[in-house]
Design a protein around this motif. Structure first.
Motif, mmCIF file in Angstrom:
data_model
loop_
_atom_site.group_PDB
_atom_site.id
_atom_site.type_symbol
_atom_site.label_atom_id
_atom_site.label_comp_id
_atom_site.label_asym_id
_atom_site.label_seq_id
_atom_site.Cartn_x
_atom_site.Cartn_y
_atom_site.Cartn_z
ATOM 1 N N UNK A 188 0.836 -1.194 0.000
ATOM 2 C CA UNK A 188 0.000 0.000 0.000
ATOM 3 C C UNK A 188 0.877 1.252 0.000
ATOM 4 N N UNK A 189 0.651 2.118 -0.959
ATOM 5 C CA UNK A 189 1.414 3.367 -1.063
ATOM 6 C C UNK A 189 0.551 4.493 -0.512
ATOM 7 N N UNK A 190 1.040 5.148 0.530
ATOM 8 C CA UNK A 190 0.279 6.229 1.174
ATOM 9 C C UNK A 190 0.969 7.581 1.026
ATOM 10 N N UNK A 193 4.157 11.779 -2.646
ATOM 11 C CA UNK A 193 5.325 11.966 -3.516
ATOM 12 C C UNK A 193 5.711 10.651 -4.205
ATOM 13 N N UNK A 194 5.726 9.563 -3.435
ATOM 14 C CA UNK A 194 6.049 8.259 -4.020
ATOM 15 C C UNK A 194 4.965 7.846 -5.009
ATOM 16 N N UNK A 195 3.714 8.090 -4.650
ATOM 17 C CA UNK A 195 2.609 7.722 -5.534
ATOM 18 C C UNK A 195 2.697 8.465 -6.869
ATOM 19 N N UNK A 196 3.018 9.748 -6.829
ATOM 20 C CA UNK A 196 3.144 10.525 -8.075
ATOM 21 C C UNK A 196 4.294 9.991 -8.932
ATOM 22 N N UNK A 197 5.409 9.689 -8.293
ATOM 23 C CA UNK A 197 6.560 9.166 -9.031
ATOM 24 C C UNK A 197 6.232 7.811 -9.658
ATOM 25 N N UNK A 198 5.498 6.980 -8.916
ATOM 26 C CA UNK A 198 5.091 5.669 -9.438
ATOM 27 C C UNK A 198 4.196 5.810 -10.666
ATOM 28 N N UNK A 220 -2.803 1.832 -4.492
ATOM 29 C CA UNK A 220 -3.057 3.214 -4.071
ATOM 30 C C UNK A 220 -4.553 3.351 -3.852
ATOM 31 N N UNK A 221 -4.969 3.823 -2.671
ATOM 32 C CA UNK A 221 -6.409 3.895 -2.401
ATOM 33 C C UNK A 221 -7.069 4.994 -3.234
ATOM 34 N N UNK A 222 -8.386 4.920 -3.319
ATOM 35 C CA UNK A 222 -9.141 5.805 -4.206
ATOM 36 C C UNK A 222 -8.957 7.277 -3.851
ATOM 37 N N UNK A 223 -8.886 7.584 -2.568
ATOM 38 C CA UNK A 223 -8.759 8.978 -2.130
ATOM 39 C C UNK A 223 -7.456 9.582 -2.630
ATOM 40 N N UNK A 224 -6.377 8.829 -2.517
ATOM 41 C CA UNK A 224 -5.082 9.340 -2.968
ATOM 42 C C UNK A 224 -5.045 9.411 -4.498
ATOM 43 N N UNK A 225 -5.644 8.438 -5.174
ATOM 44 C CA UNK A 225 -5.692 8.475 -6.638
ATOM 45 C C UNK A 225 -6.443 9.711 -7.122
#
Length: 230
Positions: A188-190, A193-198, A220-225
């Motif tokens: 799980x990516x929370x 910054x890491x999520x954007x790079x991914x 990545x959960x829906x809220x962060x997406x």
């Protein structure tokens, strides 16, 4: 659509080269043709791709390569390619990993974290779960996983073709059907910054003409997406 057709033509060509031009005796080719038809690829394009694979007409020779690496946050990534220029492809893939604070690894470094499975996706609104489960398991599927908007039917690779054909004959329509690499566990990516790079890494790889499929073990959960898409 042009990019989708390019990838499908490569797959059909390679399938015909390795297993012959008769789809009845070549499950990989039969699957590729079925996918091409679902994307409304013209019959002439399919025929020419098969003829290139069998050598009836001149065409490029593609190598199949699976690159493995770690994305930002240590996420495992597999990149499935068909290329007529290995040096170009590996240089580009390595560049995308480095640009996203990841790194391209050695063969086998992350593949053990994935299982090769047949994966059939069905829209939940089109069929009742019980009816789909009965049809899929009777056809030889291993499991059915319920997601928010779809059912995921998992099969052994050697059973994929039979299960898909049986479901088609039963009138089940698919969102997608393919042999896929399924992560055994997801991370799980929370961190935003890491999520954007991914997501930048995934987008860069998927846009490359030599890349057929990209697999990774992150979630990545829906809220962060939703936050990333703003």
């Amino acid at each position: 659509r042009g990019k989708v057709f390019t990838r499908l033509i490569k797959e059909i060509t390679v399938a015909a080269r390795h297993g012959g031009g008769d789809p009845e005796g070549n499950p990989r080719l039969r699957s590729a043709i079925s996918t091409a038809k679902s994307e409304n690829m013209p019959k002439d394009n399919i025929t020419r791709a098969i003829q290139k694979g069998t050598g009836e007409i001149a065409g490029e020779v593609y190598d199949e390569i699976m690159y493995e690496g770690y994305g930002p946050g240590g996420i495992a990534v597999l990149v499935e390619c068909l290329t007529d220029n290995r040096n170009r492809t590996v240089a580009d893939v390595r560049h995308y990993f480095a640009k996203s604070n990841g790194n391209l690894g050695e063969s086998g470094c992350v593949a053990y974290m994935f299982d090769k499975k047949g994966l059939i996706l069905v829209d939940k609104s089109t069929i009742a779960e019980e009816a789909l489960m009965d049809a899929a398991l009777e056809a030889g599927a291993d499991d059915i996983v319920e997601e928010e908007n779809e059912f995921q039917i998992l099969t052994a690779p050697e059973d994929f073709d039979g299960v898909r054909n049986a479901l088609e004959e039963s009138g089940v329509s698919f969102l997608d059907a393919s042999i896929s690499m399924i992560p055994q566990n997801t991370v799980e990516v929370v961190d935003e910054k890491i999520a954007r790079a991914l997501m930048r890494l995934m987008d860069s790889l998927e846009e490359h003409d030599d890349v057929q499929n990209v697999y990774a073990n992150f979630d990545i959960d829906d809220a962060l997406m939703e936050q990333l898409s703003e």
